[in-house]
Every structure is written in C-alpha cells, then in structure tokens.
Design an enzyme around this catalytic site. Structure first.
Site, short mmCIF file in Angstrom:
data_model
loop_
_atom_site.label_atom_id
_atom_site.label_comp_id
_atom_site.label_asym_id
_atom_site.label_seq_id
_atom_site.Cartn_x
_atom_site.Cartn_y
_atom_site.Cartn_z
CB SER A 1 -23.84 -2.33 -55.88
OG SER A 1 -24.01 -3.72 -55.99
CG ASP B 1 -19.15 -2.27 -54.45
OD1 ASP B 1 -18.99 -3.36 -53.92
OD2 ASP B 1 -20.16 -1.98 -55.12
CG ASP C 1 -19.25 3.85 -52.53
OD1 ASP C 1 -20.23 3.40 -53.15
OD2 ASP C 1 -18.06 3.55 -52.81
C1 BG6 Z 1 -20.65 0.32 -57.60
C2 BG6 Z 1 -19.28 -0.07 -58.12
O1 BG6 Z 1 -20.66 0.29 -56.22
O2 BG6 Z 1 -21.63 -0.58 -58.09
C3 BG6 Z 1 -19.32 -0.12 -59.64
O3 BG6 Z 1 -18.33 0.87 -57.70
C4 BG6 Z 1 -20.41 -1.10 -60.08
O4 BG6 Z 1 -18.08 -0.50 -60.15
C5 BG6 Z 1 -21.74 -0.65 -59.50
O5 BG6 Z 1 -20.49 -1.13 -61.49
C6 BG6 Z 1 -22.89 -1.59 -59.88
O6 BG6 Z 1 -22.69 -2.82 -59.25
P1 BG6 Z 1 -23.53 -4.12 -59.45
O7 BG6 Z 1 -23.22 -4.94 -58.24
O8 BG6 Z 1 -24.99 -3.73 -59.52
O9 BG6 Z 1 -23.09 -4.75 -60.73
MG MG Z 2 -17.06 2.87 -54.39
#
Ligand code: BG6
Ligand code: MG
Length: 212
Positions: free
Chosen positions: A116, A11, A9
């Site tokens: 993300s 973040d 993962d």
């Molecule tokens: C994940 C995070 O990696 O990405 C979430 O843990 C986040 O909290 C998700 O909502 C989506 O991220 P982004 O950058 O597309 O807004």
């Molecule tokens: Mg994470």
C-alpha cells in the site's frame, strides 16, 4: 531464537481495511459497469492498486485508455482515503498490540511489508507511526506482491538476512512473495485457507510460541 525479525503485512493483518477497499472498488466497478464480488476481491489482496484495476477490468469487453485508468485509480483512492478517516487507535486490536509489544520486548525487530501507498497514513491513524523498526511499502517498490521486493527491502532496512525473517500474511500473493524472498511465512486470517504457509495462525498471539 530462530527468527531475528518479523515482517507484518498491514491490510488484513495489523488492521482490517479490507471492507474499505471492497467498498471503494465496488463503487468504481459499478461506474465502469463490470462485475465485482468476493471472489474477485480475494485476488486483490496484497497486489498494487494498479494491478487491482487490471484484475477488475478482466471481464470488461473494452480497452480503457491510460487516462481513463488513471482517473479511476485516483477516484478509488479518494473514496478509500475518505473511509480511512474513520480509523483510530481503537481499531488496533488489543491482541495484535500486546503480541507485538511482547516480541519487541524480547529484542525481535518488527517491520511492515505492505504493497500500500497509504501504509504510513494508516499507521498514523492507528497510533503506530513510530512503532516499527522499518517500513517497506508501496512507495519504495517497483513490483508488488507476489514479487518478493517489498519483503527484501524490509529485510535490507532492518539489516537482517531473509532466512532470519518471518513474514505474517493474509494474502495468497503475500505468501508467495514471502516464499520468493526465501522467508518463512505465517498465514493469518484469510491466508490460512490456502495451506501454503509454514504456519497457520489461529490467533495472532500464536506468533509468540513460534518466535520466542
Ligand atoms: C494492499 C492491499 O495492502 O495494498 C491491496 O491488500 C491494495 O488490496 C494494496 O490494492 C495497495 O493499496 P493502496 O492503499 O496503495 O491503494
Ligand atoms: Mg494483506
């Protein structure tokens, strides 16, 4: 070796973007006029931006229109992207980098499995844009964690069957996604408190004893 690949993962595992997400969601919640705290933030880890907004809106008495929601989502992302500008290769921990280098040198394939849509720009900020053997992120999935799609796509891109992939996760939704993908999971950071993964990493480098 028991695993041929490790899917990280992003973040909360490779980098510490949690505070940036928190800060930008806080501003959106204040604008909408809904409560936002650590407990709610905990539920946002691993889930898509859209699902995050729906979680934040659970305590809101009024139904927002699709257009209003889209405006808040865009605004949240603009705030977040501004904060991401601060990141540099110096934000990549030495332990994380040397652990991944060692796995790589032993022939283990490495991938990113992140919900993300900003994953590629974060990797670039960290100087990791060409580092991973595969990147599966919010731009190539239709269902975010706890759905297994992001990890199954990563294993497909790597050409390694799920049973031979180990996932490293900090989010409950991510641990559940790994399970649903039939992959073993090592919980890291915030993820260790659930006691639901196959391994709990006290240190990132504990991966070396698990994988090698
Ligand atoms: C994940 C995070 O990696 O990405 C979430 O843990 C986040 O909290 C998700 O909502 C989506 O991220 P982004 O950058 O597309 O807004
Ligand atoms: Mg994470």
């Amino acid at each position: 070796m028991r695993y041929k690949a490790v899917i990280f993962d992003l973040d909360g595992v490779i980098c510490n973007t949690d505070r940036f997400h928190y800060c930008s969601w806080q501003q959106i919640a204040d604008k909408i006029g809904v409560c936002f705290d650590e407990k709610i933030n905990d539920r946002l880890r691993g889930v898509s931006r859209r699902d995050c907004l729906d979680i934040i809106l659970e305590s809101h008495p009024l139904q927002l229109s699709e257009t209003e929601k889209q405006c808040y989502l865009n605004e949240k992302n603009e705030l977040y992207i501004d904060l991401l500008e601060q990141m540099s290769p110096a934000d990549l921990s030495e332990e994380v980098k040397s652990t991944m280098d060692r796995l790589k040198s032993q022939g283990i394939l490495l991938a990113i499995g992140s919900s993300s849509k900003n994953a590629r720009s974060i990797l670039k900020q960290l100087g990791l844009e060409n580092y991973f053997d595969a990147v599966s992120d919010g731009t190539n999935i239709t269902h975010s964690k706890p759905d297994p799609e992001v990890f199954l796509k990563a294993s497909e891109y790597l050409g390694v069957e799920p049973a031979l992939c180990l996932v490293v996760e900090d989010a409950l939704s991510g641990i559940q996604a790994a399970r649903a993908a039939n992959m073993d999971c090592a919980a890291y950071g915030n993820g260790t408190k659930y006691n639901l993964a196959d391994y709990n990493l006290q240190h990132f480098s504990d991966l070396l004893t698990i994988v090698l």
